[in-house]
Design a protein around this motif. Structure first.
Motif: not given
Length: 72
Positions: A17-20, A53-70
């Motif tokens: 997520q490079p916009h922020l 919302a993405a974290r909620s969806t992702v953690t149902e099928v994967a272990n972790e959601l990682v967000v990388i920003g600028s």
């Protein structure tokens, strides 16, 4: 390779997520947030809601959601 994945395999989903930037994020969440434009605060709130919302969806099928920003 996918045949090796089972329920114990650790998985991560990464969002770039490079916009922020870190500086803007810190400003909008800091004590000077009241001086920020309302549009920027609304965009940050929307981004938070989308990522939660993405974290909620992702953690149902994967272990972790990682967000990388600028960092700029």
């Amino acid at each position: 390779m996918l045949q090796l994945i089972d329920s114990t395999t650790r998985t991560e989903v990464v969002i770039v997520q490079p916009h922020l930037s870190k500086a803007i994020n810190d400003h909008l969440r800091g004590k000077n947030a009241a001086s920020a434009p309302v549009e920027d605060l609304l965009r940050l709130r929307l981004l938070d809601e989308l990522l939660n919302a993405a974290r909620s969806t992702v953690t149902e099928v994967a272990n972790e959601l990682v967000v990388i920003g600028s960092l700029k």
